[in-house]
Design a protein around this motif. Sequence first.
Motif, PDB file in Angstrom:
ATOM      1  N   LEU A  34     -21.046  26.167 -23.766  1.00  0.00           N
ATOM      2  CA  LEU A  34     -20.202  25.702 -24.864  1.00  0.00           C
ATOM      3  C   LEU A  34     -20.807  24.488 -25.555  1.00  0.00           C
ATOM      4  CD1 LEU A  34     -17.549  25.647 -26.497  1.00  0.00           C
ATOM      5  CD2 LEU A  34     -16.551  24.290 -24.633  1.00  0.00           C
ATOM      6  N   PHE A  35     -21.213  23.484 -24.774  1.00  0.00           N
ATOM      7  CA  PHE A  35     -21.792  22.264 -25.345  1.00  0.00           C
ATOM      8  C   PHE A  35     -23.109  22.565 -26.050  1.00  0.00           C
ATOM      9  CE2 PHE A  35     -19.677  18.655 -22.682  1.00  0.00           C
ATOM     10  CZ  PHE A  35     -18.438  19.073 -23.135  1.00  0.00           C
ATOM     11  N   SER A  36     -23.898  23.461 -25.464  1.00  0.00           N
ATOM     12  CA  SER A  36     -25.170  23.831 -26.078  1.00  0.00           C
ATOM     13  C   SER A  36     -24.956  24.423 -27.461  1.00  0.00           C
ATOM     14  CB  SER A  36     -25.933  24.823 -25.189  1.00  0.00           C
ATOM     15  OG  SER A  36     -26.230  24.260 -23.935  1.00  0.00           O
ATOM     16  N   LYS A  37     -23.984  25.316 -27.573  1.00  0.00           N
ATOM     17  CA  LYS A  37     -23.692  25.948 -28.866  1.00  0.00           C
ATOM     18  C   LYS A  37     -23.162  24.922 -29.865  1.00  0.00           C
ATOM     19  CE  LYS A  37     -22.820  30.621 -27.125  1.00  0.00           C
ATOM     20  NZ  LYS A  37     -21.791  31.664 -26.864  1.00  0.00           N
ATOM     21  N   LEU A  38     -22.316  24.003 -29.397  1.00  0.00           N
ATOM     22  CA  LEU A  38     -21.782  22.960 -30.274  1.00  0.00           C
ATOM     23  C   LEU A  38     -22.898  22.099 -30.853  1.00  0.00           C
ATOM     24  CD1 LEU A  38     -18.528  21.642 -28.529  1.00  0.00           C
ATOM     25  CD2 LEU A  38     -18.716  22.536 -30.850  1.00  0.00           C
ATOM     26  N   VAL A  39     -23.851  21.732 -29.998  1.00  0.00           N
ATOM     27  CA  VAL A  39     -24.962  20.893 -30.451  1.00  0.00           C
ATOM     28  C   VAL A  39     -25.825  21.639 -31.454  1.00  0.00           C
ATOM     29  CG1 VAL A  39     -27.105  19.752 -29.755  1.00  0.00           C
ATOM     30  CG2 VAL A  39     -25.038  19.435 -28.397  1.00  0.00           C
ATOM     31  N   LEU A  40     -26.224  22.857 -31.099  1.00  0.00           N
ATOM     32  CA  LEU A  40     -27.201  23.589 -31.907  1.00  0.00           C
ATOM     33  C   LEU A  40     -26.633  24.106 -33.231  1.00  0.00           C
ATOM     34  CD1 LEU A  40     -29.014  25.626 -29.114  1.00  0.00           C
ATOM     35  CD2 LEU A  40     -29.862  23.607 -30.314  1.00  0.00           C
ATOM     36  N   THR A  41     -25.354  24.460 -33.241  1.00  0.00           N
ATOM     37  CA  THR A  41     -24.802  25.076 -34.453  1.00  0.00           C
ATOM     38  C   THR A  41     -23.934  24.146 -35.296  1.00  0.00           C
ATOM     39  OG1 THR A  41     -22.876  25.917 -33.230  1.00  0.00           O
ATOM     40  CG2 THR A  41     -24.798  27.362 -33.378  1.00  0.00           C
ATOM     41  N   VAL A  42     -23.472  23.035 -34.722  1.00  0.00           N
ATOM     42  CA  VAL A  42     -22.586  22.143 -35.473  1.00  0.00           C
ATOM     43  C   VAL A  42     -23.141  20.722 -35.568  1.00  0.00           C
ATOM     44  CG1 VAL A  42     -20.259  21.175 -35.636  1.00  0.00           C
ATOM     45  CG2 VAL A  42     -20.564  23.509 -34.779  1.00  0.00           C
ATOM     46  N   ALA A  43     -23.285  20.049 -34.437  1.00  0.00           N
ATOM     47  CA  ALA A  43     -23.637  18.620 -34.445  1.00  0.00           C
ATOM     48  C   ALA A  43     -25.048  18.364 -34.966  1.00  0.00           C
ATOM     49  CB  ALA A  43     -23.483  18.046 -33.034  1.00  0.00           C
ATOM     50  N   LEU A  44     -26.025  19.100 -34.434  1.00  0.00           N
ATOM     51  CA  LEU A  44     -27.420  18.845 -34.790  1.00  0.00           C
ATOM     52  C   LEU A  44     -27.730  19.086 -36.264  1.00  0.00           C
ATOM     53  CD1 LEU A  44     -30.018  17.816 -33.553  1.00  0.00           C
ATOM     54  CD2 LEU A  44     -30.600  20.170 -32.933  1.00  0.00           C
ATOM     55  N   PRO A  45     -27.222  20.156 -36.900  1.00  0.00           N
ATOM     56  CA  PRO A  45     -27.490  20.333 -38.335  1.00  0.00           C
ATOM     57  C   PRO A  45     -27.025  19.145 -39.186  1.00  0.00           C
ATOM     58  CG  PRO A  45     -26.617  22.351 -37.402  1.00  0.00           C
ATOM     59  CD  PRO A  45     -26.524  21.316 -36.331  1.00  0.00           C
ATOM     60  N   PHE A  46     -25.837  18.611 -38.875  1.00  0.00           N
ATOM     61  CA  PHE A  46     -25.359  17.438 -39.614  1.00  0.00           C
ATOM     62  C   PHE A  46     -26.202  16.206 -39.294  1.00  0.00           C
ATOM     63  CE2 PHE A  46     -21.475  20.023 -40.026  1.00  0.00           C
ATOM     64  CZ  PHE A  46     -21.244  19.857 -41.383  1.00  0.00           C
ATOM     65  N   ASN A  47     -26.670  16.111 -38.059  1.00  0.00           N
ATOM     66  CA  ASN A  47     -27.546  15.011 -37.665  1.00  0.00           C
ATOM     67  C   ASN A  47     -28.837  15.041 -38.466  1.00  0.00           C
ATOM     68  OD1 ASN A  47     -29.910  14.087 -35.602  1.00  0.00           O
ATOM     69  ND2 ASN A  47     -28.073  12.870 -35.267  1.00  0.00           N
ATOM     70  N   MET A  48     -29.419  16.227 -38.609  1.00  0.00           N
ATOM     71  CA  MET A  48     -30.650  16.403 -39.389  1.00  0.00           C
ATOM     72  C   MET A  48     -30.411  16.028 -40.854  1.00  0.00           C
ATOM     73  SD  MET A  48     -33.168  17.870 -37.518  1.00  0.00           S
ATOM     74  CE  MET A  48     -33.580  19.136 -36.348  1.00  0.00           C
ATOM     75  N   PHE A  49     -29.291  16.489 -41.387  1.00  0.00           N
ATOM     76  CA  PHE A  49     -28.958  16.215 -42.787  1.00  0.00           C
ATOM     77  C   PHE A  49     -28.852  14.713 -43.042  1.00  0.00           C
ATOM     78  CE2 PHE A  49     -25.630  15.344 -45.945  1.00  0.00           C
ATOM     79  CZ  PHE A  49     -26.154  15.991 -47.057  1.00  0.00           C
ATOM     80  N   LEU A  50     -28.142  14.008 -42.184  1.00  0.00           N
ATOM     81  CA  LEU A  50     -27.932  12.572 -42.375  1.00  0.00           C
ATOM     82  C   LEU A  50     -29.218  11.775 -42.182  1.00  0.00           C
ATOM     83  CD1 LEU A  50     -24.466  12.005 -40.646  1.00  0.00           C
ATOM     84  CD2 LEU A  50     -24.971  12.066 -43.091  1.00  0.00           C
ATOM     85  N   ASN A  51     -30.066  12.226 -41.271  1.00  0.00           N
ATOM     86  CA  ASN A  51     -31.333  11.523 -41.068  1.00  0.00           C
ATOM     87  C   ASN A  51     -32.162  11.482 -42.355  1.00  0.00           C
ATOM     88  OD1 ASN A  51     -31.044  10.777 -38.384  1.00  0.00           O
ATOM     89  ND2 ASN A  51     -31.883  12.696 -37.618  1.00  0.00           N
ATOM     90  N   MET A  52     -32.104  12.563 -43.123  1.00  0.00           N
ATOM     91  CA  MET A  52     -32.876  12.627 -44.358  1.00  0.00           C
ATOM     92  C   MET A  52     -32.193  11.905 -45.511  1.00  0.00           C
ATOM     93  SD  MET A  52     -35.590  13.959 -43.440  1.00  0.00           S
ATOM     94  CE  MET A  52     -36.254  13.750 -45.078  1.00  0.00           C
ATOM     95  N   THR A  53     -30.879  12.036 -45.619  1.00  0.00           N
ATOM     96  CA  THR A  53     -30.182  11.487 -46.793  1.00  0.00           C
ATOM     97  C   THR A  53     -29.860  10.001 -46.669  1.00  0.00           C
ATOM     98  OG1 THR A  53     -28.047  12.205 -45.881  1.00  0.00           O
ATOM     99  CG2 THR A  53     -29.158  13.706 -47.406  1.00  0.00           C
ATOM    100  N   GLU A  54     -29.678   9.505 -45.438  1.00  0.00           N
ATOM    101  CA  GLU A  54     -29.283   8.112 -45.262  1.00  0.00           C
ATOM    102  C   GLU A  54     -30.439   7.166 -44.984  1.00  0.00           C
ATOM    103  OE1 GLU A  54     -26.184   7.927 -42.303  1.00  0.00           O
ATOM    104  OE2 GLU A  54     -24.653   8.253 -43.832  1.00  0.00           O
ATOM    105  N   LYS A  55     -31.519   7.685 -44.410  1.00  0.00           N
ATOM    106  CA  LYS A  55     -32.613   6.801 -44.005  1.00  0.00           C
ATOM    107  C   LYS A  55     -33.813   6.860 -44.946  1.00  0.00           C
ATOM    108  CE  LYS A  55     -31.394   6.763 -39.117  1.00  0.00           C
ATOM    109  NZ  LYS A  55     -30.241   7.643 -39.094  1.00  0.00           N
ATOM    110  N   PHE A  56     -33.759   7.733 -45.949  1.00  0.00           N
ATOM    111  CA  PHE A  56     -34.844   7.876 -46.916  1.00  0.00           C
ATOM    112  C   PHE A  56     -34.269   7.817 -48.328  1.00  0.00           C
ATOM    113  CE2 PHE A  56     -38.424   9.991 -44.428  1.00  0.00           C
ATOM    114  CZ  PHE A  56     -39.375   9.077 -44.847  1.00  0.00           C
TER     115      PHE A  56
END
Length: 313
Positions: A34-56
């Motif tokens: 369950l946690f693996s799916k949450l990370v890979l399909t929900v949390a991590l995509p938003f993490n990737m998005f914010l890393n690009m839009t907020e830090k650059f």
Amino acid sequence: MLESYLNILVVFGLVFTGYWLSHHQMFDEKTIGLFSKLVLTVALPFNMFLNMTEKFNREEFLSLFQGMLLPAVSIIVTFIVSIIYAKITRVPMNRRGVFQTMFTASNTIFMGLPINLAIFGEVSVPYVLLYYICNTTFFWTMGIYLISSDSQDPTIEKVKMTPIGVFKLLMSPAMLGFIIGLIWMLLELPEFAVLTKYATHLSGLTTPLSMFVIGMILYQTGIKNLRMTKDTMGILLGRYVISPLIVILLSYIIKVPDMMLKVFIIQAAMPAQNSMPIIAEQYKADVEFTTTTQAYTFIVYLFVIPLLIFLVN
């Protein structure tokens, strides 16, 4: 240096929490999935998005773009070395993909960003993100392909390096979040406060859930069963000796500013990607080896930090 050690302690604290809750029967094997799916399909995509839009920002990114050549080439060379090393040391075929990925890809944001900030300050952030872009592109394309190739489960669909296979990799949730964030930043699209807050909340789940999964798998495996093998030693050698050494040697050919080089050296000598056990679980690769080695990369890093600081200074 104290801040760097505190950051490592946070990692151990989160892993221990996952282990402790598993010991008290609050987490089980279903929770890992369950946690693996949450990370890979929900949390991590938003993490990737914010890393690009907020830090650059667009201007900064384009002005530093040529600086990506050194980390890109160093990651490719390190990967080639990992292939040769795996053949020479006869790493079992059912873990070669995991071995080569952990040997090559580093933990550039969760560990890399705060540690570079502690050593160099805010000036290091753009260079941290340059390495992150190269590292992320490798991990979520070639790395995923390699890990899936280790799968011994016939029901698991392996990734293929065909045009369709590459397209599927690029359309994976994590990679899609990264690409959308990159395009958003380059087009300088406006920020929507509600969307940003929503993304921030979901992104914040990435690290604790990933560390919980490592703690849960360690509990399932058993602490007493954690053994240092030649393959684990090979990954430690790749992470903390070969990878940064390649960056240093390439810097004589690919010239970059002094501060940029120092950050790249630190980024190249980070622990393995904290998503590794989750990806190994998803593709039914060698989860026990992956989790054990992941734990050792964190432990050994406590002794590597002082050496890195001495080296870059």
